[in-house]
Scaffold this active site. Structure first.
Site, PDB file in Angstrom:
ATOM      1  N   GLU A   1      10.647 -24.180 -11.415  1.00  0.00           N
ATOM      2  CA  GLU A   1      11.977 -23.575 -11.410  1.00  0.00           C
ATOM      3  C   GLU A   1      13.000 -24.473 -12.093  1.00  0.00           C
ATOM      4  O   GLU A   1      13.056 -25.680 -11.830  1.00  0.00           O
ATOM      5  CB  GLU A   1      12.431 -23.281  -9.978  1.00  0.00           C
ATOM      6  CG  GLU A   1      11.687 -22.141  -9.323  1.00  0.00           C
ATOM      7  CD  GLU A   1      12.429 -21.616  -8.100  1.00  0.00           C
ATOM      8  OE1 GLU A   1      13.642 -21.349  -8.203  1.00  0.00           O
ATOM      9  OE2 GLU A   1      11.787 -21.478  -7.043  1.00  0.00           O
TER      10      GLU A   1
ATOM     11  N   HIS B   1      13.447 -16.426 -17.688  1.00  0.00           N
ATOM     12  CA  HIS B   1      12.066 -16.785 -17.369  1.00  0.00           C
ATOM     13  C   HIS B   1      11.212 -16.744 -18.624  1.00  0.00           C
ATOM     14  O   HIS B   1      11.390 -15.879 -19.487  1.00  0.00           O
ATOM     15  CB  HIS B   1      11.461 -15.810 -16.355  1.00  0.00           C
ATOM     16  CG  HIS B   1      12.042 -15.936 -14.985  1.00  0.00           C
ATOM     17  ND1 HIS B   1      11.496 -16.736 -14.012  1.00  0.00           N
ATOM     18  CD2 HIS B   1      13.142 -15.368 -14.435  1.00  0.00           C
ATOM     19  CE1 HIS B   1      12.227 -16.649 -12.906  1.00  0.00           C
ATOM     20  NE2 HIS B   1      13.233 -15.829 -13.145  1.00  0.00           N
TER      21      HIS B   1
ATOM     22  N   GLY C   1      10.752 -15.143 -10.411  1.00  0.00           N
ATOM     23  CA  GLY C   1       9.592 -15.527 -11.218  1.00  0.00           C
ATOM     24  C   GLY C   1       8.430 -14.569 -11.030  1.00  0.00           C
ATOM     25  O   GLY C   1       7.716 -14.241 -11.985  1.00  0.00           O
TER      26      GLY C   1
ATOM     27  N   CYS D   1      18.591 -15.706  -7.008  1.00  0.00           N
ATOM     28  CA  CYS D   1      17.318 -16.196  -6.477  1.00  0.00           C
ATOM     29  C   CYS D   1      16.699 -15.065  -5.672  1.00  0.00           C
ATOM     30  O   CYS D   1      17.281 -14.604  -4.690  1.00  0.00           O
ATOM     31  CB  CYS D   1      17.538 -17.432  -5.595  1.00  0.00           C
ATOM     32  SG  CYS D   1      16.053 -17.980  -4.723  1.00  0.00           S
TER      33      CYS D   1
ATOM     34  N   CYS E   1       8.787 -18.269  -6.125  1.00  0.00           N
ATOM     35  CA  CYS E   1       9.969 -17.919  -6.907  1.00  0.00           C
ATOM     36  C   CYS E   1       9.983 -16.402  -7.035  1.00  0.00           C
ATOM     37  O   CYS E   1       9.120 -15.829  -7.711  1.00  0.00           O
ATOM     38  CB  CYS E   1       9.926 -18.580  -8.280  1.00  0.00           C
ATOM     39  SG  CYS E   1      11.316 -18.130  -9.351  1.00  0.00           S
TER      40      CYS E   1
END
Length: 281
Positions: A215, A165, A227, A77, A224
């Site tokens: 997410e 992603h 992201g 993360c 994110c």
């Protein structure tokens, strides 16, 4: 009668993406799926997008373990890496720390204005690295949402930043209902055997992106980090942006730089400590 263990925690956020962070360097922390969900519950628990444990590592300053709010364990993360990096640098006095994750090692360094920069490494662009269920050019994969002759979304880019992603390009910033409806549909699409984080990029200029993300395992969040990195990489590969951009997310602003010399992606953004507390497990 079951004994209750108390574990101190920090409640932190990075650009609004919020975490319960537990120091497990000395004492192991292994919550059950039900415990993770209970901690993350915003009505009855502490409330967070992800639960984070800082664990010992033989090859880094620490290992960061990540659970989404649905109880699933995930690879990494980006926003949490900044928060954990800040904790480690504050506790050691260092200006640079190495954080290992299930998605690979990363380096966090201090940045101006109390921010933290994380070297997110080289983006993984081969279809097997994302991973996808079948071979495709990840600059624009064969996937669409909506009617065949007039899809609402189509031909997204696919990138792994240590986690999978998919990035759709949209003409305007989508509202909550669109992100939830489309994101939840794509998250478990058969094209993505490990599930996928779903990004929606509205390019404001060649160096400015407005991003919203659904997410995997956490839903709609305020930010994110991985992201944002994936959004910049996918945008640059399509010629939508250059290799450096400001990425505005619901909870703040991130600076993403895809360095041409090293091919590494660097993310810089804020860190906030909201409060301290104790978990009763």
């Amino acid at each position: 009668m079951r004994s209750v263990m108390t574990r101190p925690f920090l409640k932190m956020n990075g650009a609004g993406n919020d975490f319960v962070v537990v120091n497990a360097l000395a004492t192991p922390f292994s919550p059950t799926v039900e415990q993770v969900r209970a901690i993350a519950d915003r009505q009855t628990g502490e409330g967070c997008d992800q639960l984070i444990a800082i664990e010992p590592s033989n090859s880094a300053d620490a290992f960061m373990r990540v659970w989404n709010n649905d109880g699933t364990m995930v690879e990494t993360c980006g926003n949490a890496l900044r928060c954990v990096g800040w904790v480690l640098m504050e506790s050691t006095g260092k200006d640079r720390v190495v954080i290992d994750t299930a998605g690979g090692p990363t380096v966090a360094t201090r940045a101006p204005g109390g921010q933290v920069t994380v070297d997110m490494g080289v983006p993984r662009l081969d279809w097997q690295q994302v991973p996808l269920a079948e071979e495709m050019d990840t600059r624009g994969i064969e996937l669409q949402v909506g009617p065949i002759d007039a899809p609402l979304l189509h031909t997204p880019g696919a990138v792994s930043m240590g986690n999978p992603h998919v990035v759709f390009f949209v003409g305007e910033t989508p509202d909550d209902g669109f992100v939830r409806g489309s994101g939840s549909l794509v998250e478990h699409h058969p094209m993505f055997p490990e599930g996928v984080n779903v990004g929606f990029v509205h390019a404001l200029s060649p160096d400015h992106i407005r991003l919203r993300v659904w997410e995997r395992g956490a839903g709609l969040t305020k930010a994110c980090g991985t992201g944002a990195c994936a959004a910049l990489v996918a945008s640059a590969r399509r010629g939508v942006t250059g290799r450096h951009a400001t990425v505005d997310v619901d909870g703040g602003r991130l600076l993403i730089d895809w360095d041409e010399a090293s091919d590494h992606v660097f993310m810089t953004g804020p860190v906030e400590v909201e409060r301290t507390g104790a978990l009763n497990l």
